[in-house]
Structure formats: structure tokens, C-alpha cells
Motif scaffolding. Structure first.
Motif, PDB file in Angstrom:
ATOM      1  N   VAL A 311       0.809  -1.763  -0.331  1.00 36.20           N
ATOM      2  CA  VAL A 311      -0.546  -0.308  -0.011  1.00 36.20           C
ATOM      3  C   VAL A 311       1.071   1.651   0.407  1.00 36.20           C
ATOM      4  O   VAL A 311       0.622   2.415  -0.832  1.00 36.20           O
ATOM      5  CB  VAL A 311      -0.740  -0.005   1.414  1.00 36.20           C
ATOM      6  N   GLU A 312       1.692   1.087   0.952  1.00 39.09           N
ATOM      7  CA  GLU A 312       3.036   2.649   0.813  1.00 39.09           C
ATOM      8  C   GLU A 312       3.565   2.909  -0.419  1.00 39.09           C
ATOM      9  O   GLU A 312       3.861   3.872  -0.928  1.00 39.09           O
ATOM     10  CB  GLU A 312       3.639   2.508   1.863  1.00 39.09           C
ATOM     11  N   MET A 314       1.903   1.965  -2.866  1.00 40.50           N
ATOM     12  CA  MET A 314       1.480   2.284  -3.975  1.00 40.50           C
ATOM     13  C   MET A 314       1.031   3.786  -4.081  1.00 40.50           C
ATOM     14  O   MET A 314       0.464   4.643  -5.077  1.00 40.50           O
ATOM     15  CB  MET A 314       0.234   1.842  -4.519  1.00 40.50           C
ATOM     16  N   GLY A 315       1.324   4.485  -2.841  1.00 42.22           N
ATOM     17  CA  GLY A 315       0.363   6.035  -2.148  1.00 42.22           C
ATOM     18  C   GLY A 315       1.863   7.011  -3.082  1.00 42.22           C
ATOM     19  O   GLY A 315       1.404   7.686  -3.313  1.00 42.22           O
ATOM     20  N   THR A 337      -3.103  -0.812 -12.754  1.00 39.01           N
ATOM     21  CA  THR A 337      -2.100  -0.638 -11.537  1.00 39.01           C
ATOM     22  C   THR A 337      -1.316  -1.477 -10.850  1.00 39.01           C
ATOM     23  O   THR A 337      -0.260  -1.158  -9.674  1.00 39.01           O
ATOM     24  CB  THR A 337      -3.237  -0.034 -10.430  1.00 39.01           C
ATOM     25  N   THR A 370      -1.642   4.444 -10.792  1.00 39.35           N
ATOM     26  CA  THR A 370      -1.887   3.734  -9.188  1.00 39.35           C
ATOM     27  C   THR A 370      -1.567   4.608  -7.941  1.00 39.35           C
ATOM     28  O   THR A 370      -2.360   4.329  -7.283  1.00 39.35           O
ATOM     29  CB  THR A 370      -0.170   3.679  -8.893  1.00 39.35           C
ATOM     30  N   PHE A 374      -4.712   4.695  -5.059  1.00 40.48           N
ATOM     31  CA  PHE A 374      -4.267   4.890  -3.375  1.00 40.48           C
ATOM     32  C   PHE A 374      -5.585   5.923  -2.472  1.00 40.48           C
ATOM     33  O   PHE A 374      -5.701   5.509  -1.980  1.00 40.48           O
ATOM     34  CB  PHE A 374      -3.078   4.857  -3.914  1.00 40.48           C
ATOM     35  N   ARG A 375      -5.478   7.387  -3.329  1.00 42.00           N
ATOM     36  CA  ARG A 375      -6.449   8.176  -2.530  1.00 42.00           C
ATOM     37  C   ARG A 375      -7.732   8.165  -3.184  1.00 42.00           C
ATOM     38  O   ARG A 375      -8.640   8.475  -2.366  1.00 42.00           O
ATOM     39  CB  ARG A 375      -5.691   9.772  -3.896  1.00 42.00           C
ATOM     40  N   PHE A 378      -7.121   3.252  -0.875  1.00 42.14           N
ATOM     41  CA  PHE A 378      -6.229   3.213   0.336  1.00 42.14           C
ATOM     42  C   PHE A 378      -5.883   4.372   1.504  1.00 42.14           C
ATOM     43  O   PHE A 378      -4.793   4.158   2.275  1.00 42.14           O
ATOM     44  CB  PHE A 378      -5.130   2.667  -0.186  1.00 42.14           C
ATOM     45  N   SER A 379      -6.608   5.932   1.231  1.00 37.07           N
ATOM     46  CA  SER A 379      -5.431   7.412   1.680  1.00 37.07           C
ATOM     47  C   SER A 379      -5.903   6.932   3.132  1.00 37.07           C
ATOM     48  O   SER A 379      -6.942   6.558   3.404  1.00 37.07           O
ATOM     49  CB  SER A 379      -6.037   8.440   1.358  1.00 37.07           C
TER      50      SER A 379
END
Length: 403
Positions: A311-312, A314-315, A337, A370, A374-375, A378-379
């Protein structure tokens, strides 16, 4: 007693409960991050934390007793809930010293209860659903995990595995999972389905992904592939190294991490100039490594929960090349992505890496998609709203079903 009435936006008093591991990992990070996230939004956060180092010097019988039912933790949590007027007790890990007794204490004292299912221990005493390198569901849905005990799936110990299996079975008989946990949190829909198959109440399992530590920004990327994590068989280190050994056209590979397969990684780095083993890296350096990578490779052989490193990455726009099972199909849009490849297939892993890194313009477009995903999904802001919703549902459940 029932939790005090609260509007959906009112501040809560939350008690976070966690048994810290001897080797810090993702569960410990999520425990800290979610506490900080709640405090950032004005909630009062209390913490009840025990550490596995306290096991040293305990008798086997004493440890088994505390694993199944810890009177010490029960009484301590009950006291905090009453004295601090706690609204929600959110439990992360109970093994081995906290025990599921804290769910009884919390509810009897007036709080709603939430349990994040960071791993698969309630359906698999060994936690990984992996035995001898193969995926294993033998204990999912069973009243008692006899296969796990027979194969000593927890730490290679029959006795320790029996204690873990007994804890789950005893609390199934006591109604802990059915009547004392108001909301379970599964990290993925895949995980939720497994827990439902294992007997947990489907109507009380929410899906909420792990939160990132910060809100990262789009990074420039680079020309190397990155693996970041524990160097253990379940993480797919063997598949990773075979892919690079078999395909001379793959880009440079940086490996950040340590663990039981460190010697194998060190040998591969000596034999292949493209491979650089960095050892374990601090958080700031790891963030820079992820942002500077062309792709992050996660070739896990077991079902990951919701790996923070993916996840990090992808951010920052770094696409993930991952095994096509478990949570990854929910995290990655294949070809958009990141890329997914069949479990254990080194040639397919190599092809997926080349597919992304061999087309610079397309890779830039993938990085932008990607970050947008994320935003949107997953943010930290999204994660907070999901967590607050879980708490609201747990409080409603506690109020409507006080027994």
C-alpha cells in the motif's frame, strides 16, 4: 450497561488492546497508526499493551492458562473501561498474554468491542494457511484444529499448537466470537470469506484495509525492482531469486529485509551483479527505496493479510507485481496499477516485471493511475471514515444486544 449515546461524529473514548510481538511487524505498526489516526481526529485513546518478552520465566502451564483465559487482562480491561467510561475496546492481538477474556470484560463493563483479524489464527493455529510450502485449509471450519496439532503448525511445537487451537475452541464454546465481539474487521473480502467459512458471524465482519502511516505523494520512480520484507519462505524469496537467475533481461533488483533466508539472498547477490541486498532498512530509507523503484515485487506463497509495504509503495505511484491470490486481486488492477502472476511461477513473475519496466511511457501512466487509486481507496482519510463506521456499528450492536 451500554455505551453512552453518541452521534456519528462525536468524539469517542477508545481503548486499544494489543499483545506486542518480540519481533516488531505489521500488526504492531497498524496498532500504533490507528491510535495516532484516532487522536488526530479528536478521539481519546487509551492503550492496554502487553509484550511477549513477559513470557520468559513463565511455566508452560501458566502460559497456557493465560493464553486461554487471562484473569489479569480481564480484570485490568474491566477496570479501565469502568473508570474511563470507554465507548469501544478495539483489540488487535491477544496471543499469548492478553487472551480473548478481554472481550468478556469489555462488554460486561459497558463497552462495545471490535477485533481486527490481522492474521488467520482463528481458522488456522499456524496463522499462515501454509504447510510444507503448500496452501492448507485443513482446519478451516473445524470445531478443533486437530490437523494443526498433528503437524505442529505453530512454532513447530505440538504443545504450543494445541494451546492455540484450544483457545479458539474454548471461546467458540463460550460464545465469545458469537456474543462478545460486536464487530470483526477483516483486512480484505478474501479474508472475510475465509472467516465466514470458519464459523464467524457474517453479519458482523466488516472489511477495512490497513492504513498507511502518512499520505505519500507521487514519486519519480527509477530503474530497479524492489523486494521489501522478511526473508522467509512464505514470502516467496525462492520464486524471486529463481526469476532473476532464469531471466538475464530483468532490471536491477534491490532486496531490503532480513530473516532466515538471508544466506540465500547474500549468495544470490554475490553471484549476480544485478542483485543488491540492503539488509533491514529504517522507515525513512524504506520510503525512499519504494519511491525510487520501478516496481515493488511481492511474490508471497501464503495469503498475505493486507501488506503495508504494498500500500505504501502504491501511495508513491510504484506499481506492485504480486501473486494472484489472497488480497492482491482486491488491491491491484492487473495491467492498470500493477501485475498479478500465478503463485510460484518464476517465469510469469519475470514476464510481469518486464511488461511494466520495458515500456517507460506506459510505466509513467501506470504510476499515475496507481496514485489515483491509492487516494480513492487506501488513503488515511478513507481509512479513518471506515474505522469510524466500524465503531458506530459496534456501538449500535452493543446497544441493541446488551447481553
Amino acid at each position: 450497561m451500554a455505551p453512552r449515546a453518541t452521534s456519528p461524529d462525536s468524539p469517542l473514548t477508545v481503548l486499544l488492546v494489543h499483545n506486542v510481538y518480540q519481533q516488531p511487524g505489521g500488526e504492531d505498526a497498524v496498532f500504533e497508526r490507528e491510535g495516532a489516526l484516532l487522536e488526530e481526529h479528536g478521539h481519546r485513546v487509551l492503550r492496554y499493551v502487553l509484550h511477549n518478552s513477559a513470557v520468559d520465566g513463565m511455566s508452560r502451564a501458566g502460559l497456557v492458562r493465560r493464553t486461554v483465559w487471562s484473569t489479569e487482562s480481564h480484570d485490568a480491561v474491566a477496570r479501565v473501561v469502568r473508570q474511563a467510561s470507554v465507548d469501544v475496546v478495539h483489540v488487535h492481538n491477544t496471543l499469548p498474554l492478553v487472551s480473548p477474556a478481554v472481550f468478556h470484560a469489555a462488554r460486561q463493563s459497558g463497552a462495545a468491542t471490535v477485533h481486527t483479524l490481522h492474521n488467520y489464527r482463528l481458522v488456522c493455529p499456524g496463522n499462515l494457511l501454509l504447510r510444507d510450502g503448500k496452501l492448507c485449509h485443513d482446519c478451516v471450519g473445524s470445531a478443533f484444529a486437530f490437523p494443526a496439532v498433528r503437524h505442529a503448525c505453530y512454532r513447530g511445537s505440538t504443545a504450543a499448537t494445541a494451546a492455540v487451537a484450544a483457545t479458539t475452541a474454548v471461546h467458540r464454546r463460550l460464545g465469545t466470537w458469537e456474543h462478545r465481539v460486536d464487530r470483526f474487521v477483516a483486512l480484505s473480502h478474501f479474508g472475510r470469506d475465509l472467516f465466514v467459512e470458519g464459523g464467524l458471524p457474517a453479519d458482523r465482519i466488516a472489511v477495512k484495509h490497513n492504513a498507511p502511516g502518512t499520505e505519500p505523494a507521487l514519486a519519480a520512480g527509477g530503474d530497479y525492482a524492489l523486494f521489501a520484507g522478511r526473508l522467509a519462505p512464505g514470502k516467496g524469496i525462492g520464486v524471486l531469486l529463481r526469476a532473476w537467475a532464469q531471466d538475464p533481461g530483468l532490471p536491477p533488483l534491490r532486496i531490503a529485509g532480513d530473516g532466515p533466508l538471508a544466506a540465500c539472498v547474500a549468495r544470490a547477490a554475490r553471484e549476480d551483479d544485478r542483485i543488491l541486498w540492503l539488509g533491514w532498512q529504517p522507515a525513512g530509507d524504506m520510503e525512499a527505496l519504494m519511491g525510487g523503484a520501478a516496481v515493488l515485487v511481492v511474490p508471497s506463497m501464503w495469503y498475505e493479510g493486507w501488506p503495508l509495504v504494498a500500500v505504501e509503495a502504491m501511495g508513491q505511484g510504484t506499481p506492485v507485481v504480486a501473486t494472484d491470490h489472497g488480497a492482491f486481486p482486491e488491491m491491484i488492477d492487473d495491467g492498470e496499477t500493477g501485475r498479478l502472476f500465478p503463485r510460484g511461477d518464476a517465469a510469469a513473475l519475470a514476464a510481469a516485471v518486464r511488461d511494466l519496466t520495458g515500456h517507460p511511457q506506459r510505466l509513467r501512466e501506470v504510476r499515475e493511475r496507481t496514485v489515483r487509486q491509492f487516494r480513492r481507496r487506501f488513503s488515511r482519510a478513507v481509512n479513518y471514515r471506515q474505522l469510524r463506521g466500524v465503531y458506530a456499528d459496534a456501538i449500535a450492536q452493543r446497544r441493541d444486544h446488551p447481553a
